[in-house]
Design a protein around this motif. Structure first.
Motif: not given
Length: 383
Positions: A185-186, A190
């Motif tokens: 997810r990160t 981004h």
């Protein structure tokens, strides 16, 4: 309004849709014509492995180069050495933005000498004299739009600089939204925020044109529909994220960006922080700085473009730029984007960051030139 005058550059063959990655084998083998293929990929073989196997099954010789982390001048030199040693005639890039930038830089430099002969800012900035190897782009993330841009961003010391040429456009760009499934997810968020900013900045750019306006509006709608959930188990979300990235790449390549990317590019070289997080951290404060610049130096066209963000971002036809900034601030907070201080920015970085951003090529497309004070205020407000 002055008559429009603009040019458009993008790959002549863009293939978008679920499952289209399978076409990369036939496309690459056809272009290679019996020659060796340099496969540039990241540390994982999850997506590149099946394509390598398909090429080898078709009788194509494949040599693999790994691009891990941000592409540096030294890393590109190593990949170019590999390509020359293998006498590669085609480059296939399968991966995220760093992988694709590595692939296109390698394709450009195999027959064109030292990277420093051609890099902006830190090099001689010379035009490429010899042909660029054909390269095929298969992005596995959504954010940079590198598959459709004509520059490769490399790190030289603490500075991010571009190798830039219209000849760097991919021969074929194959965008398969299903490759996003399972991304952590990160980095997914981004990347999505990088794409979002690459749609907002071309919309307000002083170099905007009617074609990029239409594409940016479509891409922004797709981006905001996918965020903040960014659930890649849903086919519609994957498609929206991939489409936003693709259209953002086309827009930035043809209308430029702005001070957000000017700051994020310099800060990335200084801090080593994720590019998308930096873009998101700077976005609201830079838009506020743009509004302040308009009060100092009224420009009806720039004002109109900034206010047009209101309905596009909020869905409210009466909203203005101020409401758009508020909505974008809320979005970044909802997505828990860290502030610059949390990303490592200190008081000692500010002067260098401001001066570097003012000189950055991206900043030159900002809707209005920002003063040093306005740029500094935007940095401090982002902390």
């Amino acid at each position: 309004m002055a008559p429009h005058s603009f040019a458009l550059t993008m790959p002549s063959d863009i293939r978008f849709g679920a499952g289209r990655r399978a076409e990369a084998v036939d496309v690459t083998a056809r272009i290679a014509g019996g020659g060796t293929v340099l496969l540039v990929t990241g540390s994982s073989d999850r997506h590149a492995g099946p394509l390598r196997q398909g090429l080898e099954d078709a009788g194509v010789t494949v040599v693999t180069a790994r691009a891990v982390g941000e592409p540096t001048v030294e890393a590109i030199t190593d990949v170019v050495r590999t390509a020359r040693g293998a006498r590669a005639r085609v480059v296939l890039g399968v991966g995220g933005g760093s992988v694709l930038d590595t692939a296109k830089a390698a394709a450009a430099l195999v027959d064109n000498g030292d990277p420093l002969d051609h890099l902006e800012v830190v090099g001689k900035g010379r035009a490429l004299q010899n042909p660029v190897l054909p390269w095929i782009a298969v992005p596995t993330t959504a954010g940079t739009g590198s598959e459709v841009t004509r520059n490769a961003v490399l790190t030289a010391g603490r500075v991010k600089v571009s190798l830039r040429s219209p000849h760097l456009l991919a021969r074929v760009a194959i965008v398969d939204p299903d490759l996003l499934q399972g991304l952590p997810r990160t980095p997914l968020v981004h990347g999505a925020l990088d794409a979002l900013v690459q749609l907002v900045e071309p919309l307000i750019s002083c170099r905007a044109n009617p074609v990029t306006d239409a594409l940016a509006r479509q891409g922004l709608a797709a981006s905001l529909k996918a965020l903040p959930g960014a659930d890649t188990t849903q086919a519609e979300t994957r498609e929206n994220l991939a489409l936003a990235s693709l259209l953002g790449g086309i827009c930035l390549a043809n209308s430029g960006l702005g001070a957000v990317h000017g700051l994020a590019g310099v800060a990335g070289g200084m801090l080593g922080a994720p590019h998308g997080a930096l873009c998101a951290a700077f976005l609201p404060a830079v838009l506020e700085a743009d509004l302040k610049a308009l009060r100092r130096d009224p420009n009806p066209q720039a004002q109109q473009r900034l206010d047009a963000l209101g309905p596009l971002v909020t869905g409210d036809p009466t909203a203005t730029a101020t409401e758009a900034i508020q909505a974008l601030t809320t979005l970044t907070r909802t997505l828990r984007i860290p502030r610059l201080a949390d990303l490592g920015l200190t008081d000692g970085h500010v002067d260098e960051l401001v001066q570097g951003a003012l000189a950055a090529s991206s900043t030159q497309a900002n809707p209005l030139p920002l003063t040093e004070t306005e740029m500094r205020d935007a940095v401090l407000a982002s902390r």
